[in-house]
Design a protein around this motif. Sequence first.
Motif, mmCIF file in Angstrom:
data_model
loop_
_atom_site.group_PDB
_atom_site.id
_atom_site.type_symbol
_atom_site.label_atom_id
_atom_site.label_comp_id
_atom_site.label_asym_id
_atom_site.label_seq_id
_atom_site.Cartn_x
_atom_site.Cartn_y
_atom_site.Cartn_z
ATOM 1 N N UNK A 103 0.441 -0.806 -0.468
ATOM 2 C CA UNK A 103 0.012 0.171 -0.094
ATOM 3 C C UNK A 103 0.577 1.283 -0.164
ATOM 4 N N UNK A 104 1.865 1.111 0.361
ATOM 5 C CA UNK A 104 3.006 2.510 0.906
ATOM 6 C C UNK A 104 4.160 2.150 -0.059
ATOM 7 N N UNK A 105 4.256 2.994 -0.494
ATOM 8 C CA UNK A 105 5.305 3.586 -1.297
ATOM 9 C C UNK A 105 6.586 3.493 0.173
ATOM 10 N N UNK A 106 7.553 2.628 0.307
ATOM 11 C CA UNK A 106 8.674 2.593 1.079
ATOM 12 C C UNK A 106 9.790 3.219 0.988
ATOM 13 N N UNK A 107 10.284 4.288 -0.358
ATOM 14 C CA UNK A 107 10.613 4.881 -1.589
ATOM 15 C C UNK A 107 10.302 6.372 -0.968
ATOM 16 N N UNK A 108 9.458 7.011 -0.107
ATOM 17 C CA UNK A 108 8.942 8.054 0.068
ATOM 18 C C UNK A 108 8.598 7.911 1.265
ATOM 19 N N UNK A 109 8.915 9.301 1.975
ATOM 20 C CA UNK A 109 8.591 9.298 3.279
ATOM 21 C C UNK A 109 7.092 9.041 3.876
ATOM 22 N N UNK A 110 7.406 8.022 4.989
ATOM 23 C CA UNK A 110 6.548 7.239 5.658
ATOM 24 C C UNK A 110 6.912 8.046 7.185
ATOM 25 N N UNK A 111 5.078 8.630 8.008
ATOM 26 C CA UNK A 111 5.525 8.020 9.135
ATOM 27 C C UNK A 111 5.053 7.059 10.164
ATOM 28 N N UNK A 112 5.914 6.984 10.740
ATOM 29 C CA UNK A 112 5.914 5.388 11.316
ATOM 30 C C UNK A 112 5.577 6.377 13.035
ATOM 31 N N UNK A 135 10.510 12.728 15.315
ATOM 32 C CA UNK A 135 12.112 12.853 15.469
ATOM 33 C C UNK A 135 11.916 12.448 13.601
ATOM 34 N N UNK A 136 12.697 12.676 12.607
ATOM 35 C CA UNK A 136 12.888 12.924 11.291
ATOM 36 C C UNK A 136 14.386 12.155 10.992
ATOM 37 N N UNK A 137 13.931 11.422 9.990
ATOM 38 C CA UNK A 137 15.188 10.438 9.222
ATOM 39 C C UNK A 137 15.540 11.434 8.535
ATOM 40 N N UNK A 138 16.861 11.505 8.835
ATOM 41 C CA UNK A 138 17.728 12.355 7.771
ATOM 42 C C UNK A 138 18.000 12.387 6.156
ATOM 43 N N UNK A 189 14.159 0.519 7.137
ATOM 44 C CA UNK A 189 13.575 0.696 6.157
ATOM 45 C C UNK A 189 12.623 1.649 4.730
ATOM 46 N N UNK A 190 13.131 3.075 5.987
ATOM 47 C CA UNK A 190 12.097 3.941 5.455
ATOM 48 C C UNK A 190 13.167 5.632 4.830
ATOM 49 N N UNK A 191 11.911 6.097 3.893
ATOM 50 C CA UNK A 191 12.809 6.816 3.256
ATOM 51 C C UNK A 191 13.358 7.891 4.200
ATOM 52 N N UNK A 192 14.847 8.880 3.605
ATOM 53 C CA UNK A 192 15.196 9.393 4.169
ATOM 54 C C UNK A 192 13.938 10.861 4.696
ATOM 55 N N UNK A 193 13.707 11.780 5.248
ATOM 56 C CA UNK A 193 12.081 12.704 5.112
ATOM 57 C C UNK A 193 10.748 11.475 5.775
ATOM 58 N N UNK A 194 11.100 10.528 6.330
ATOM 59 C CA UNK A 194 10.265 9.751 7.365
ATOM 60 C C UNK A 194 10.778 10.319 8.719
ATOM 61 N N UNK A 195 9.456 10.180 9.120
ATOM 62 C CA UNK A 195 9.217 10.405 10.626
ATOM 63 C C UNK A 195 8.709 9.123 11.746
ATOM 64 N N UNK A 196 9.277 9.290 13.023
ATOM 65 C CA UNK A 196 9.385 8.370 13.793
ATOM 66 C C UNK A 196 8.187 9.253 15.172
ATOM 67 N N UNK A 197 7.022 8.799 15.420
ATOM 68 C CA UNK A 197 6.218 8.879 15.998
ATOM 69 C C UNK A 197 6.253 7.849 17.347
ATOM 70 N N UNK A 198 6.508 8.981 18.663
ATOM 71 C CA UNK A 198 6.537 7.617 19.408
ATOM 72 C C UNK A 198 6.235 7.901 21.101
ATOM 73 N N UNK A 199 5.824 7.423 21.131
ATOM 74 C CA UNK A 199 5.164 7.376 23.323
ATOM 75 C C UNK A 199 5.127 6.163 23.723
ATOM 76 N N UNK A 200 5.937 6.072 25.668
ATOM 77 C CA UNK A 200 5.958 5.749 25.535
ATOM 78 C C UNK A 200 6.418 5.781 27.521
ATOM 79 N N UNK A 201 6.247 4.442 28.432
ATOM 80 C CA UNK A 201 6.016 4.970 29.900
ATOM 81 C C UNK A 201 7.047 5.509 31.015
ATOM 82 N N UNK A 202 6.873 5.696 31.334
ATOM 83 C CA UNK A 202 7.803 6.013 32.160
ATOM 84 C C UNK A 202 7.444 6.319 33.857
#
Length: 267
Positions: free
Chosen positions: A148-157, A264-267, A182-195
């Motif tokens: 479904x997604x083109x992993x050669x273009x930015x993806x927000x994970x 965060x963004x992937x350079x 596995x993600x292209x440059x310009x992709x993003x990581x959105x993460x939340x986790x317990x502390x």
Amino acid sequence: MPETGPDIQDIDTSRPHPARVYDWFLGGKDNYPVDEELGRRIAAIDAGSAPRTARANRAFMRRATRTLATRHGIRQFLDIGTGIPTEPNLHQIAQSAAPDARVVYVDNDPIVLAHAGALLVGTPEGVTEYVQADARDPRTILERAARVLDLGRPVALSLVALLHFVADEDGARDLVRTLVDALAPGSALVLSTMTADFEPENVGKGIAAYAAGGVTLVARSHAEVGTFFAGLGLLEPGIVPVTDWRPDEPPAGGGPVSLYGGVALKP
């Protein structure tokens, strides 16, 4: 893409499930007495804290998704650990900002699959799909998402409120690294986790309550959460309590929220 729907016997109602407990915290109806029982035990540790944290986490997801779609031009989203649909869902946020956005949801809970239809009603211009897969199997997720997604273009994970259910010894960091690599440059990581940085005693009691229900829960320090973003460029304000990540309304009050969040963004 959704696989064949589950039979009711596939849904184990004898043990609490994190997605259903979370649904109970949010006031949903897709949970069972065993989930409500655990939810009430956790909520009793600090009155109102767990439901407040669940709502704050959803609000963080919405703000992060909107930011990536509107300010960074991302049009593809991969949401792992989707959970039971609670409106507004990620695709609704993304496609309200960018009608042509493509969204893939991933979860392994049969009850989420049973509700997948609610996740697949998107804009005519965009695409929404659901993959039934385990978060601990990132290569299978990537293989199916690539239909479904083109992993050669930015993806927000999006790994929102997921990683505290994956212990370090079970490969939490390898999981994130495999996905991000596995993600292209310009992709993003959105993460939340317990502390446990803010309320160690109450968080410890919550972890014990989950453990008594057969659910592993892991609290991580600010520095430990930071390791998930290694090699990426954190957006301001960095790794902060989810309520402090670019809030769009005054804080609701009621004490700290024991979830760190970052984008965060992937350079």
